[in-house]
Design a protein around this motif. Structure first.
Motif, short mmCIF file in Angstrom:
data_model
loop_
_atom_site.label_atom_id
_atom_site.label_comp_id
_atom_site.label_asym_id
_atom_site.label_seq_id
_atom_site.Cartn_x
_atom_site.Cartn_y
_atom_site.Cartn_z
N ARG A 193 36.74 13.26 17.96
CA ARG A 193 36.75 14.46 17.12
C ARG A 193 36.42 14.12 15.67
NH1 ARG A 193 41.61 14.98 19.57
NH2 ARG A 193 42.70 14.82 17.57
N ILE A 194 36.93 12.97 15.19
CA ILE A 194 36.65 12.56 13.81
C ILE A 194 35.17 12.27 13.63
CG2 ILE A 194 37.05 10.74 12.11
CD1 ILE A 194 39.91 10.53 13.14
N ASN A 195 34.57 11.57 14.56
CA ASN A 195 33.14 11.26 14.46
C ASN A 195 32.30 12.53 14.51
OD1 ASN A 195 33.65 8.52 14.32
ND2 ASN A 195 33.51 8.23 16.55
N GLN A 201 29.58 17.24 8.92
CA GLN A 201 29.56 17.28 7.45
C GLN A 201 28.29 16.63 6.89
OE1 GLN A 201 31.52 18.76 5.38
NE2 GLN A 201 33.05 19.49 6.82
N LYS A 202 27.86 15.54 7.52
CA LYS A 202 26.66 14.84 7.05
C LYS A 202 25.42 15.70 7.21
CE LYS A 202 24.14 10.53 7.72
NZ LYS A 202 24.06 9.26 8.49
N SER A 203 25.32 16.36 8.37
CA SER A 203 24.16 17.22 8.58
C SER A 203 24.19 18.43 7.66
CB SER A 203 24.11 17.67 10.05
OG SER A 203 25.26 18.44 10.36
N LYS A 204 25.36 18.87 7.29
CA LYS A 204 25.50 20.04 6.42
C LYS A 204 25.12 19.71 4.99
CE LYS A 204 28.89 23.51 5.00
NZ LYS A 204 30.30 23.96 5.13
#
Length: 245
Positions: A193-195, A201-204
Motif C-alpha cells: 500500500r505504501i509503494n 504521488q510521484k505520477s501526480k
C-alpha cells in the motif's frame, strides 16, 4: 452290618439336610434380589430395607449383610449383578450427608401431606396402623418423583443456558479470530500500500503532457490592478504609449 447301615443312613441324612439348607439359602438370595429390584429406586432406605432416620451404623450393617447375601460371586441368579449395583448405589447415597438430608426432608414432607389429607394429628392412633405405612410409602414415591422431575427440569435449563453461553463464547472467539486475521492481512499488505501511494504521488507531481513531452509552463499574467495604478499616476506615459502605437 447293622452299624455300617446306620452310618450310611446318617450320612444320607446329613447330606439331605445340607441340600435343604443350600436350597433355602438360594431361595433367600433370590427373594432378596427380587425385593431389591422391586423397591422404589429413588428411596435408598427402601432399597436397603430400612426405616427412614436410622443411624449410620444400621446402614453399614444392613449393606454388609445384604451385599454378602446377594453378591454375584455367591449366587447363580442372573439378576444378582443388577440388584447388587442398586444396593451399592443406595448405600452410597445414604452415606452422603447432603443426599441423605434431602431424602429425609422429602420423606418428612410426604408424612405431613398424609396427615393433612387425612386430617390426622401426630397423636392419631391411625399412625400406628399398616394403612398409614402404606399411605406414607405411596406419598413418599409421589414426592420423590416430583423432586426428581424438578431436578431434571433444572438440569435441562442449566444445560441449555450453558449451551447458549458456550455458543456466545464461540461466537466471540470467532469474531476475535476474524479481527486478528484481518489485522494480519492488513499488516502483510502494508508495504504494498505504501509503494502504491508513493507511485501515485510521484505520477501526480511529475505529470506529463498528452504526447509524452514535458508540460508547458503557463504565461504569467500581470495583475490588472497594477496596470490601472500606473495609468492613473502617469497619464503622460499612457498617452505617449498610445501615440507611439
Amino acid at each position: 452290618m447293622a452299624t455300617t447301615d446306620a452310618k450310611d443312613e446318617s450320612v444320607d441324612t446329613r447330606d439331605a439336610v445340607e441340600v435343604l439348607e443350600a436350597e433355602a439359602k438360594e431361595f433367600e438370595k433370590d427373594a432378596e434380589i427380587d425385593r431389591i429390584l422391586k423397591a422404589f429406586r429413588l428411596d435408598a432406605y427402601a432399597v436397603l430395607g430400612l426405616k427412614p432416620g436410622v443411624p449410620e451404623s444400621d446402614i453399614k450393617l444392613a449393606y454388609r449383610k445384604k451385599s454378602l447375601l446377594i453378591h454375584p460371586d455367591k449366587t447363580k441368579n442372573p439378576l444378582a449383578p443388577e440388584a447388587f449395583d442398586r444396593l451399592k448405589k443406595a448405600q452410597t447415597e445414604l452415606m452422603d450427608e447432603k443426599h441423605r438430608a434431602t431424602l429425609d426432608e422429602a420423606i418428612a414432607d410426604a408424612r405431613m401431606l398424609v396427615l393433612r389429607e387425612k386430617k390426622w394429628t401426630v397423636d392419631s392412633p391411625e399412625l400406628k396402623t399398616p394403612e398409614f405405612e402404606r399411605l406414607w410409602a405411596d406419598k413418599t414415591k409421589f414426592v420423590l418423583i416430583e423432586n426428581e422431575q424438578r431436578r431434571r427440569r433444572q438440569l435441562r435449563a442449566q444445560m441449555q443456558e450453558e449451551g447458549r453461553e458456550q455458543r456466545r463464547q464461540e461466537e466471540e472467539a470467532e469474531a476475535r479470530r476474524r479481527k486478528r486475521q484481518h489485522e494480519e492481512e492488513w499488516e502483510a499488505t502494508r508495504d504494498q500500500r505504501i509503494n502504491s501511494w508513493r507511485q501515485f504521488q510521484k505520477s501526480k507531481t511529475g505529470g506529463s503532457s498528452g504526447d509524452g513531452g514535458p508540460s508547458k509552463k503557463k504565461k504569467k499574467l500581470k495583475p490588472i490592478g497594477f496596470c490601472l495604478s500606473i495609468a492613473t499616476l502617469r497619464p503622460d506615459v499612457t498617452q505617449g504609449s498610445v501615440r507611439d502605437g
